[in-house]
Design a protein around this motif. Structure first.
Motif, mmCIF file in Angstrom:
data_model
loop_
_atom_site.group_PDB
_atom_site.id
_atom_site.type_symbol
_atom_site.label_atom_id
_atom_site.label_comp_id
_atom_site.label_asym_id
_atom_site.label_seq_id
_atom_site.Cartn_x
_atom_site.Cartn_y
_atom_site.Cartn_z
ATOM 1 N N GLU A 1 17.647 -0.568 105.299
ATOM 2 C CA GLU A 1 16.928 -1.500 104.409
ATOM 3 C C GLU A 1 17.178 -2.974 104.754
ATOM 4 O OE1 GLU A 1 15.484 0.282 101.369
ATOM 5 O OE2 GLU A 1 14.230 -1.515 101.357
ATOM 6 N N ASP A 2 18.426 -3.368 104.942
ATOM 7 C CA ASP A 2 18.693 -4.805 105.141
ATOM 8 C C ASP A 2 18.411 -5.307 106.561
ATOM 9 O OD1 ASP A 2 20.940 -3.074 104.326
ATOM 10 O OD2 ASP A 2 22.156 -4.469 105.510
ATOM 11 N N LEU A 3 17.945 -4.418 107.440
ATOM 12 C CA LEU A 3 17.524 -4.888 108.774
ATOM 13 C C LEU A 3 16.013 -5.084 108.825
ATOM 14 C CD1 LEU A 3 19.565 -2.613 111.211
ATOM 15 C CD2 LEU A 3 20.024 -4.975 110.557
ATOM 16 N N LEU A 4 15.330 -4.665 107.766
ATOM 17 C CA LEU A 4 13.866 -4.704 107.792
ATOM 18 C C LEU A 4 13.360 -6.109 107.531
ATOM 19 C CD1 LEU A 4 13.158 -1.449 105.720
ATOM 20 C CD2 LEU A 4 13.078 -1.715 108.217
ATOM 21 N N PRO A 5 12.284 -6.515 108.209
ATOM 22 C CA PRO A 5 11.749 -7.855 107.951
ATOM 23 C C PRO A 5 11.091 -7.909 106.565
ATOM 24 C CG PRO A 5 10.282 -6.636 109.395
ATOM 25 C CD PRO A 5 11.488 -5.772 109.183
ATOM 26 N N GLN A 6 11.039 -9.121 106.022
ATOM 27 C CA GLN A 6 10.370 -9.336 104.733
ATOM 28 C C GLN A 6 8.918 -8.872 104.800
ATOM 29 O OE1 GLN A 6 12.726 -10.519 102.953
ATOM 30 N NE2 GLN A 6 11.728 -10.747 100.969
ATOM 31 N N LYS A 7 8.287 -9.239 105.909
ATOM 32 C CA LYS A 7 6.869 -8.903 106.089
ATOM 33 C C LYS A 7 6.789 -7.478 106.657
ATOM 34 C CE LYS A 7 2.670 -10.528 108.387
ATOM 35 N NZ LYS A 7 2.407 -9.895 109.674
ATOM 36 N N ARG A 8 6.572 -6.526 105.765
ATOM 37 C CA ARG A 8 6.463 -5.131 106.205
ATOM 38 C C ARG A 8 5.609 -4.354 105.222
ATOM 39 N NH1 ARG A 8 11.856 -5.268 103.928
ATOM 40 N NH2 ARG A 8 12.036 -3.850 102.161
ATOM 41 N N ILE A 9 5.119 -3.243 105.702
ATOM 42 C CA ILE A 9 4.373 -2.328 104.843
ATOM 43 C C ILE A 9 5.325 -1.195 104.492
ATOM 44 C CG2 ILE A 9 2.450 -0.696 104.817
ATOM 45 C CD1 ILE A 9 1.068 -2.639 106.847
ATOM 46 N N GLU A 10 5.329 -0.770 103.234
ATOM 47 C CA GLU A 10 6.189 0.349 102.842
ATOM 48 C C GLU A 10 5.370 1.506 102.296
ATOM 49 O OE1 GLU A 10 10.566 -1.326 101.946
ATOM 50 O OE2 GLU A 10 9.615 -0.275 100.271
ATOM 51 N N LEU A 11 5.704 2.696 102.772
ATOM 52 C CA LEU A 11 5.039 3.903 102.274
ATOM 53 C C LEU A 11 6.094 4.872 101.790
ATOM 54 C CD1 LEU A 11 2.786 3.009 104.548
ATOM 55 C CD2 LEU A 11 2.092 5.355 104.282
ATOM 56 N N THR A 12 5.999 5.276 100.536
ATOM 57 C CA THR A 12 6.921 6.281 100.007
ATOM 58 C C THR A 12 6.150 7.581 99.800
ATOM 59 O OG1 THR A 12 8.166 4.547 98.914
ATOM 60 C CG2 THR A 12 8.558 6.788 98.148
ATOM 61 N N PHE A 13 6.685 8.658 100.389
ATOM 62 C CA PHE A 13 6.039 9.972 100.328
ATOM 63 C C PHE A 13 6.681 10.800 99.238
ATOM 64 C CE2 PHE A 13 3.637 10.202 104.400
ATOM 65 C CZ PHE A 13 3.996 8.967 104.910
ATOM 66 N N LYS A 14 5.859 11.363 98.355
ATOM 67 C CA LYS A 14 6.398 12.224 97.300
ATOM 68 C C LYS A 14 5.727 13.591 97.304
ATOM 69 C CE LYS A 14 7.905 8.658 94.044
ATOM 70 N NZ LYS A 14 9.288 8.579 94.470
ATOM 71 N N HIS A 15 6.559 14.634 97.163
ATOM 72 C CA HIS A 15 6.067 16.011 97.017
ATOM 73 C C HIS A 15 5.403 16.178 95.657
ATOM 74 C CE1 HIS A 15 8.864 17.477 100.156
ATOM 75 N NE2 HIS A 15 8.067 18.526 100.185
ATOM 76 N N ILE A 16 4.236 16.742 95.624
ATOM 77 C CA ILE A 16 3.583 17.064 94.351
ATOM 78 C C ILE A 16 3.537 18.587 94.193
ATOM 79 C CG2 ILE A 16 1.440 16.849 92.994
ATOM 80 C CD1 ILE A 16 2.901 14.177 93.434
ATOM 81 N N SER A 17 3.119 19.264 95.240
ATOM 82 C CA SER A 17 3.081 20.726 95.282
ATOM 83 C C SER A 17 3.186 21.097 96.749
ATOM 84 C CB SER A 17 1.780 21.239 94.640
ATOM 85 O OG SER A 17 0.685 20.925 95.476
ATOM 86 N N PRO A 18 3.233 22.417 97.100
ATOM 87 C CA PRO A 18 3.447 22.747 98.517
ATOM 88 C C PRO A 18 2.516 22.009 99.488
ATOM 89 C CG PRO A 18 3.659 24.711 97.195
ATOM 90 C CD PRO A 18 3.253 23.605 96.251
#
Ligand code: ADP
Ligand code: MG
Length: 157
Positions: free
Chosen positions: A115-132
């Motif tokens: 986390e602390d090596l990442l540049p301020q200017k970045r895109i973030e994608l969080t993947f979440k399981h909903i079903s299989p």
């Protein structure tokens, strides 16, 4: 914004489209991926690489930490920070130079580990399981234009 995907193919297709609109911006592109094992990060990267017209097959760089793919216009760096315990392990690989080089496109699985090596200017994608077969992608750090482009594509909540 959120995008729902109903299959691995759909996640890959979102990756293809996402890459194409990411590289419309100038300068280095950094895409940080978060989410549990099996949530679809590598599947997304496979599409992302296709979107940049990488011809090689993408595989998870868990043991080598990163792989580099050259295209006509860009260098794609696919990182997997799963095994990274200390920032210096990334720094000796030249991470700072990679993320600041003009034609770099950097996509990082397990970005929460660095986390602390990442540049301020970045895109973030969080993947979440909903079903299989369903996943939700939560996206932040994109421009209004990019958000509109993604919305125009559909499947967006
Ligand atoms: P990660 O890199 O996050 O560990 P992978 O992409 O390697 O995840 O694996 C995701 C697994 O989940 C694959 O086996 C894939 O076939 C399956 N899967 C099922 N539904 C989806 C979906 N909607 N999107 C992505 N992967 C899915
Ligand atoms: Mg993976």
């Amino acid at each position: 914004m959120k995008i729902l995907t109903n299959s691995p193919e759909e996640t890959e297709n979102i990756g293809i489209y996402f890459a194409k609109i990411c590289v419309l911006q100038n300068g280095p592109v950094v895409v940080a991926l978060k989410g549990d094992l099996g949530s679809g990060k590598t599947t997304f990267v496979k599409g992302f690489a296709k979107g940049l017209e990488v011809k090689e097959q993408i595989s998870s760089p868990t043991f080598v930490i990163f792989k580099k793919y050259k295209t006509n216009k860009h260098n794609l760096y696919h990182f997997d920070a799963y095994r990274i315990e200390e920032n210096k392990e990334m720094l000796v690989l030249g991470f700072s130079e990679i993320i600041s080089s003009e034609n770099s496109v950097v996509i990082i699985e397990w970005s929460e580990n660095i986390e602390d090596l990442l540049p301020q200017k970045r895109i973030e994608l969080t993947f979440k399981h909903i079903s299989p077969n369903k996943r939700v992608l939560i996206i932040s750090g994109i421009s209004d234009k990019m958000e509109n482009d993604l919305r125009a594509r559909g499947s967006v909540g």
